[in-house]
Design an enzyme around this catalytic site. Structure first.
Site: not given
Ligand code: SAH
Length: 349
Positions: A90, A103, A110, A114, A117, A335
């Site tokens: 994406e 972005c 990944c 998390c 995510c 994301c």
């Molecule tokens: N792996 C890196 C970059 C990719 S995620 C990182 O974790 O920073 C980029 C941002 O989007 C991160 O701050 C992540 O926590 C956030 N993110 C991921 N899923 C999300 C969601 N469902 N709602 C809001 N932010 C989210």
């Protein structure tokens, strides 16, 4: 490839060096998608190249295929791009007054998993190569017919697990596309022992480390952070913050902290108080991100009042803070969401 490499490539193929400069112009300024399209090169030379492995002139340039496009009412444009080996990533173009932010993804999938995510749900397929990162910026420029001003490594993947390619891509964006390092942000959830190395490698590779480092913190204490980010188990909060301080010392740049607000979980006033305490004396900036709901989890979006109260609690305690406006909610904003929804239903063109 940058200009010197393209000139070398041209001469290695029996052409004059200026053919490399022409190619550079067509690749980056004009954004051609195949060598056949570089009509400034002699036709016989293009035909010769098209007949060579890997498999014709498309692969010589290494551009992606657009598999899907999703445009939100506010203009935010999410692309699903297909790689040469049949995977998909994406990329999002986010227009705002006077700027266009891209972005970009740094990996296919990944491994960090998390919990909030969508990308993390599918695991890691592989890291992206430099050209696959740069291609995303070129693709957004082409689709939105506007020049990207900012790039954030906040798409799929953990950039610190692919940092050499990320630094090379930043080098290319600045050198070949004329972007400014200060308009680029690298976001990480934290990988042990990588931050000071990133700072040192950035100085070596780029001459200076002017891009912004954003660290996804998401919780003011280790217990809550581990609940949201299982990999945090191997990286205590104190060690992460120590590494951030070392990063600041090496680069001279302030660090940003991202903090996702999950309704009722980490968005209460006591969390804001604890966060301010944690960051006391640290030259930093906190970016609050209201949670974008994903299908696989029961997390709640924060109440609008909670976001504002959290922001104020930080501000009163002299923490520099901003709230990220949610953009493109109707375009599968979170994301990894678009790819998951379309998984299996798409065939490369
Ligand atoms: N792996 C890196 C970059 C990719 S995620 C990182 O974790 O920073 C980029 C941002 O989007 C991160 O701050 C992540 O926590 C956030 N993110 C991921 N899923 C999300 C969601 N469902 N709602 C809001 N932010 C989210």
């Amino acid at each position: 490839m940058g200009l010197p490499a393209l000139e070398h490539w041209a001469t290695a193929h029996g052409q004059a060096a200026f053919r490399g400069r022409q190619l550079h112009d067509w690749l980056y300024a004009k954004g051609v998608r195949s060598l056949e399209g570089v009509t400034v090169l002699p036709k016989a030379f293009r035909e010769h190249l098209a007949a060579q492995p890997p498999s014709g002139a498309f692969d010589w340039i290494g551009r992606s295929r657009e598999l899907h496009r999703s445009v939100a009412r506010d203009g935010t444009t999410k692309l699903l791009l297909g790689t040469a080996d049949g995977l998909s990533i994406e990329t999002v173009g986010i227009p705002a007054e006077g700027r266009l932010t891209v972005c970009v993804s740094s990996q296919v999938g990944c491994p960090m998993a998390c919990r909030f995510c969508a990308t993390g749900k599918g695991g890691l397929q592989r890291s992206l190569a430099v050209h696959e990162i740069v291609d995303q910026v070129l693709s957004v420029r082409e689709v939105m017919d506007a020049r990207p001003s900012h790039v954030v490594f906040m798409g799929m993947g953990e950039p610190l697990l692919n940092s050499e390619a990320v630094l090379d891509a930043i080098h290319c964006l600045c050198t070949d596309l004329g972007m400014a390092q200060r308009q680029i942000t690298v976001s990480t959830v934290g990988v042990p022992k990588t931050l000071p190395t990133l700072a040192e490698r950035a100085l070596e590779r780029l001459g200076r480390a002017q891009f912004t480092l954003a660290v996804s913190l998401h919780a003011p204490d280790q217990r809550l952070r581990e609940e949201l980010i299982p990999t945090a188990h191997a990286y205590p909060l104190e060690a992460l913050l120590d590494d951030c301080r070392r990063y600041v010392a090496i680069t001279g740049r302030r660090v940003s902290f991202e903090y996702i607000l999950l309704g009722g979980l980490n968005d209460q006033p006591r969390h804001a108080v604890a966060l301010a305490q944690l960051l006391r004396g640290f030259q930093s900036h906190v970016n609050l991100i209201p949670y974008n709901p994903i299908a696989e989890e029961e997390f709640q979006r924060p109440a609008p009042g909670a976001v504002e109260a959290f922001r104020q609690a930080l501000q009163q305690r002299h923490v520099a803070v901003s709230v990220r406006a949610s953009r493109g909610l109707d375009a599968d904003a979170a994301c990894g969401q678009l790819r998951r929804r379309l998984e299996g239903s798409l065939q490369p063109a």
